[in-house]
Design a protein around this motif. Structure first.
Motif, PDB file in Angstrom:
ATOM      1  N   GLU A 155      -0.843 -10.385  -2.994  1.00 45.37           N
ATOM      2  CA  GLU A 155      -1.869  -9.860  -2.088  1.00 45.37           C
ATOM      3  C   GLU A 155      -1.297  -9.055  -0.914  1.00 45.37           C
ATOM      4  O   GLU A 155      -1.830  -7.981  -0.595  1.00 45.37           O
TER       5      GLU A 155
ATOM      6  N   ASP B 195       1.071  -7.087  -0.784  1.00 43.52           N
ATOM      7  CA  ASP B 195       1.521  -5.786  -1.261  1.00 43.52           C
ATOM      8  C   ASP B 195       0.470  -5.074  -2.109  1.00 43.52           C
ATOM      9  O   ASP B 195       0.801  -4.176  -2.892  1.00 43.52           O
ATOM     10  N   HIS B 196      -0.810  -5.451  -1.952  1.00 46.29           N
ATOM     11  CA  HIS B 196      -1.843  -4.886  -2.820  1.00 46.29           C
ATOM     12  C   HIS B 196      -1.941  -3.365  -2.711  1.00 46.29           C
ATOM     13  O   HIS B 196      -2.198  -2.686  -3.693  1.00 46.29           O
ATOM     14  N   GLU B 197      -1.728  -2.790  -1.520  1.00 46.24           N
ATOM     15  CA  GLU B 197      -1.803  -1.336  -1.376  1.00 46.24           C
ATOM     16  C   GLU B 197      -0.667  -0.655  -2.139  1.00 46.24           C
ATOM     17  O   GLU B 197      -0.881   0.337  -2.837  1.00 46.24           O
ATOM     18  N   LEU B 198       0.538  -1.186  -2.034  1.00 42.69           N
ATOM     19  CA  LEU B 198       1.671  -0.643  -2.783  1.00 42.69           C
ATOM     20  C   LEU B 198       1.440  -0.781  -4.281  1.00 42.69           C
ATOM     21  O   LEU B 198       1.665   0.164  -5.042  1.00 42.69           O
TER      22      LEU B 198
ATOM     23  N   GLU C  20      -1.389  -0.955  -5.848  1.00 45.72           N
ATOM     24  CA  GLU C  20      -2.457  -0.041  -6.264  1.00 45.72           C
ATOM     25  C   GLU C  20      -1.939   1.391  -6.401  1.00 45.72           C
ATOM     26  O   GLU C  20      -2.265   2.098  -7.347  1.00 45.72           O
ATOM     27  N   ARG C  21      -1.130   1.826  -5.446  1.00 48.39           N
ATOM     28  CA  ARG C  21      -0.583   3.195  -5.481  1.00 48.39           C
ATOM     29  C   ARG C  21       0.381   3.400  -6.642  1.00 48.39           C
ATOM     30  O   ARG C  21       0.512   4.509  -7.153  1.00 48.39           O
ATOM     31  N   THR C  22       1.096   2.360  -7.030  1.00 50.14           N
ATOM     32  CA  THR C  22       2.157   2.515  -8.031  1.00 50.14           C
ATOM     33  C   THR C  22       1.827   1.849  -9.360  1.00 50.14           C
ATOM     34  O   THR C  22       2.710   1.747 -10.216  1.00 50.14           O
ATOM     35  N   LYS C  23       0.577   1.418  -9.533  1.00 46.64           N
ATOM     36  CA  LYS C  23       0.247   0.735 -10.784  1.00 46.64           C
ATOM     37  C   LYS C  23       0.384   1.677 -11.970  1.00 46.64           C
ATOM     38  O   LYS C  23       0.275   2.887 -11.831  1.00 46.64           O
TER      39      LYS C  23
END
Length: 94
Positions: free
Chosen positions: A18, A20-23, A25-28
């Motif tokens: 959770e 690192d959710h933004e990271l 999401e950007r790198t999924k």
């Protein structure tokens, strides 16, 4: 210091991911931590479906973080030399 790691504890996978959710999401879908996933719920499910568990690692000198593994084992040692290549290390042939 005499040790680098001072603790490892099992924690919920969502708790680990959770922050690192933004990271994530950007790198999924770039192959890490899995090849493809739809969102955090899907990622947690994929990482834990086969019994893999999340472990938070507490260390000194910036070595804290987390790992996903199927198991963990603590091993005690009689002295620092048991691991560091000291007195109990096998000798090299002449």
């Amino acid at each position: 210091p005499t040790n680098v790691l001072f603790g490892v504890e099992e924690v919920d996978a969502r708790f680990l991911l959770e922050p690192d959710h933004e990271l994530l999401e950007r790198t999924k879908n770039y192959g890490w931590p899995v090849n493809s996933y739809e969102g955090l719920d899907d990622l947690v499910a994929q990482l834990t479906v086969d019994g893999t568990r999340g472990f938070e690692v507490h260390g000194s000198v910036g070595l804290s973080g987390f790992v996903f593994a199927r198991s963990m084992e603590f091993r005690s040692r009689a002295s620092r030399a048991d691991v560091a290549g000291g007195l109990n290390a096998p000798s090299e042939p002449d």
